[in-house]
Design a protein around this motif. Sequence first.
Motif, PDB file in Angstrom:
ATOM      1  N   ALA A 127       7.617  47.136  20.718  1.00 36.74           N
ATOM      2  CA  ALA A 127       6.692  47.617  21.748  1.00 36.74           C
ATOM      3  C   ALA A 127       5.579  48.474  21.161  1.00 36.74           C
ATOM      4  N   LYS A 128       5.904  49.318  20.186  1.00 35.75           N
ATOM      5  CA  LYS A 128       4.892  50.214  19.618  1.00 35.75           C
ATOM      6  C   LYS A 128       3.842  49.452  18.810  1.00 35.75           C
ATOM      7  N   GLU A 129       4.157  48.207  18.448  1.00 32.79           N
ATOM      8  CA  GLU A 129       3.205  47.389  17.695  1.00 32.79           C
ATOM      9  C   GLU A 129       2.279  46.598  18.607  1.00 32.79           C
ATOM     10  N   GLY A 130       2.607  46.580  19.913  1.00 37.38           N
ATOM     11  CA  GLY A 130       1.732  45.917  20.874  1.00 37.38           C
ATOM     12  C   GLY A 130       2.425  44.795  21.616  1.00 37.38           C
ATOM     13  N   ILE A 131       2.423  44.901  22.952  1.00 38.18           N
ATOM     14  CA  ILE A 131       3.003  43.854  23.785  1.00 38.18           C
ATOM     15  C   ILE A 131       2.099  42.621  23.765  1.00 38.18           C
ATOM     16  N   ASP A 132       2.686  41.468  23.530  1.00 40.16           N
ATOM     17  CA  ASP A 132       1.965  40.188  23.496  1.00 40.16           C
ATOM     18  C   ASP A 132       0.870  40.172  22.426  1.00 40.16           C
ATOM     19  N   SER A 133       1.099  40.911  21.344  1.00 38.74           N
ATOM     20  CA  SER A 133       0.079  41.029  20.293  1.00 38.74           C
ATOM     21  C   SER A 133       0.471  40.335  18.998  1.00 38.74           C
ATOM     22  N   GLY A 134       1.616  39.657  18.981  1.00 39.01           N
ATOM     23  CA  GLY A 134       2.101  39.052  17.748  1.00 39.01           C
ATOM     24  C   GLY A 134       1.296  37.859  17.295  1.00 39.01           C
ATOM     25  N   SER A 135       1.561  37.436  16.069  1.00 41.62           N
ATOM     26  CA  SER A 135       0.849  36.294  15.484  1.00 41.62           C
ATOM     27  C   SER A 135       1.087  35.029  16.301  1.00 41.62           C
ATOM     28  N   LEU A 136       0.099  34.157  16.271  1.00 39.03           N
ATOM     29  CA  LEU A 136       0.146  32.904  17.015  1.00 39.03           C
ATOM     30  C   LEU A 136       0.762  31.807  16.155  1.00 39.03           C
ATOM     31  N   TRP A 137       1.828  31.200  16.667  1.00 40.36           N
ATOM     32  CA  TRP A 137       2.435  30.048  15.997  1.00 40.36           C
ATOM     33  C   TRP A 137       1.867  28.742  16.541  1.00 40.36           C
ATOM     34  N   GLY A 138       1.267  28.811  17.705  1.00 41.65           N
ATOM     35  CA  GLY A 138       0.666  27.616  18.273  1.00 41.65           C
ATOM     36  C   GLY A 138       0.038  27.915  19.614  1.00 41.65           C
ATOM     37  N   CYS A 139      -0.991  27.171  19.984  1.00 48.15           N
ATOM     38  CA  CYS A 139      -1.668  27.326  21.278  1.00 48.15           C
ATOM     39  C   CYS A 139      -2.061  25.958  21.820  1.00 48.15           C
ATOM     40  N   ARG A 140      -2.082  25.849  23.131  1.00 44.98           N
ATOM     41  CA  ARG A 140      -2.584  24.658  23.799  1.00 44.98           C
ATOM     42  C   ARG A 140      -3.560  25.092  24.887  1.00 44.98           C
ATOM     43  N   LYS A 177       6.861  22.144  25.497  1.00 46.66           N
ATOM     44  CA  LYS A 177       6.527  21.118  24.502  1.00 46.66           C
ATOM     45  C   LYS A 177       5.948  21.763  23.241  1.00 46.66           C
ATOM     46  N   LEU A 178       5.110  22.793  23.433  1.00 42.89           N
ATOM     47  CA  LEU A 178       4.533  23.491  22.290  1.00 42.89           C
ATOM     48  C   LEU A 178       5.621  24.195  21.481  1.00 42.89           C
ATOM     49  N   LEU A 179       6.581  24.818  22.159  1.00 41.58           N
ATOM     50  CA  LEU A 179       7.688  25.477  21.473  1.00 41.58           C
ATOM     51  C   LEU A 179       8.454  24.479  20.609  1.00 41.58           C
ATOM     52  N   VAL A 180       8.761  23.320  21.172  1.00 43.60           N
ATOM     53  CA  VAL A 180       9.478  22.295  20.416  1.00 43.60           C
ATOM     54  C   VAL A 180       8.667  21.866  19.193  1.00 43.60           C
ATOM     55  N   SER A 181       7.352  21.709  19.368  1.00 49.09           N
ATOM     56  CA  SER A 181       6.490  21.322  18.255  1.00 49.09           C
ATOM     57  C   SER A 181       6.509  22.383  17.151  1.00 49.09           C
ATOM     58  N   VAL A 182       6.446  23.649  17.549  1.00 50.16           N
ATOM     59  CA  VAL A 182       6.481  24.742  16.569  1.00 50.16           C
ATOM     60  C   VAL A 182       7.812  24.739  15.817  1.00 50.16           C
ATOM     61  N   LEU A 183       8.911  24.528  16.533  1.00 52.46           N
ATOM     62  CA  LEU A 183      10.228  24.531  15.885  1.00 52.46           C
ATOM     63  C   LEU A 183      10.370  23.346  14.922  1.00 52.46           C
ATOM     64  N   ARG A 184       9.850  22.201  15.299  1.00 49.50           N
ATOM     65  CA  ARG A 184       9.902  21.048  14.383  1.00 49.50           C
ATOM     66  C   ARG A 184       9.088  21.320  13.120  1.00 49.50           C
ATOM     67  N   ASP A 185       7.922  21.940  13.308  1.00 50.59           N
ATOM     68  CA  ASP A 185       7.121  22.297  12.133  1.00 50.59           C
ATOM     69  C   ASP A 185       7.859  23.315  11.268  1.00 50.59           C
ATOM     70  N   LEU A 189      11.105  23.651  10.917  1.00 52.37           N
ATOM     71  CA  LEU A 189      12.180  22.963  10.200  1.00 52.37           C
ATOM     72  C   LEU A 189      11.637  22.186   9.002  1.00 52.37           C
ATOM     73  N   GLU A 190      10.399  21.734   9.092  1.00 55.46           N
ATOM     74  CA  GLU A 190       9.776  20.982   8.000  1.00 55.46           C
ATOM     75  C   GLU A 190       8.985  21.881   7.055  1.00 55.46           C
ATOM     76  N   GLY A 191       9.008  23.204   7.336  1.00 60.20           N
ATOM     77  CA  GLY A 191       8.284  24.144   6.485  1.00 60.20           C
ATOM     78  C   GLY A 191       6.785  24.099   6.660  1.00 60.20           C
ATOM     79  N   LYS A 192       6.326  23.601   7.808  1.00 55.02           N
ATOM     80  CA  LYS A 192       4.880  23.447   8.038  1.00 55.02           C
ATOM     81  C   LYS A 192       4.306  24.472   9.021  1.00 55.02           C
ATOM     82  N   ALA A 193       5.168  25.276   9.648  1.00 53.82           N
ATOM     83  CA  ALA A 193       4.677  26.240  10.653  1.00 53.82           C
ATOM     84  C   ALA A 193       3.986  27.406   9.951  1.00 53.82           C
ATOM     85  N   ILE A 194       2.782  27.699  10.395  1.00 54.72           N
ATOM     86  CA  ILE A 194       2.003  28.793   9.800  1.00 54.72           C
ATOM     87  C   ILE A 194       1.476  29.686  10.927  1.00 54.72           C
TER      88      ILE A 194
END
Length: 342
Positions: free
Chosen positions: A149-162, A185-193, A195-200
């Motif tokens: 919370a002290k780092e910011g609500i909803d302020s974390g890094s983006l793993w994906g957007c639509r 669907k976006l969550l599933v896509s991020v998790l698949r990436d 697992l393949e080491g492609k999520a940034i």
Amino acid sequence: MGRDEFSCLVLKELHAAQDVWKDITIATLPDVHVGRRGSVLSISPLRLLGEKLNIPVQTIPKEKRDFKTWQLPPPFSEPHDSPPLNHLLVSASFGRILTPKMLNAFRFSRRLNVHPSLLPSYRGPAPIQHTILNGEKETGVCVIEMLKAKEGIDSGSLWGCRRMPVPDNVMYEELRDTLAVAGGKLLVSVLRDALEGKAIPHPQPYASDAPRAPFITAADALVNFETMTAEDILRRHRAISHQKPLFTHAPDGKLLQLRSFVPKPMEHPELDNMPSRPGTAVFYKPNKTLVVRCAAGTALGVTKVKPEGKPDRDADEFWRGLRAVKQGAKHVVFGLSEGRTL
């Protein structure tokens, strides 16, 4: 972690993608009594869905202060030298701020939140409502890293957007469901990436003037005919009426909920003959509608209301029951703490 219909639709997408998970455990809010004198039991939709899908369901404490000491269910609460790589935390419309201890039970990149806005815009608990309230033409959904919370609500890094357009005249429920399915669907896509080491992950853009999305309160539901146009009021109805019915003051000064409307601002044939004061209302017999003058010369059509302490009434029944109308008044004024007639 979640509770409402948004959470359910995200879970359905995740549950269907069995290549990205081995076991799922749900944590949700308890059932609560709501309504007048607590006469209605509100059951967590996520709990019902979990039971239907044969997923274990854990209930968190009702009070926020008690949630701070709540223990994560096994195996996530078991001690480890470092959090296991295959342990993942996902929240979607959960409504609680997780403690540092809870977050520390998961590795960075393994604590994700599905948030229905294009961050950094509309950080906060009511992004969909404020998107509609502000008349946005575009919205979206993001999967982000959960921070303390002290780092910011909803302020974390983006793993994906639509991104997606906001349909004209969209109701909250429709936009919620569209965003939830896209978010799942976006969550599933991020998790698949992942697992393949492609999520940034990417940091959120800096935007000091980004609109916020605070809790919806009763003040948001108060209609001010002097400052709001008919379109402003209709947009407010589409955004928040599922949780806070719009209301004004009837000519007798009592509260009056505005329950149903003509979908678009009206071009009323008698507007030119009506007093110019916003809040002035007349009954239009051809379509049995209360026509109320709003800001900027616009007119709002109201088809159903709920007087204070009484059940819903159609506009014609309500109009006929007004004391001023019985005494021959052709116009009345809504929105005054003390009623007056013209």
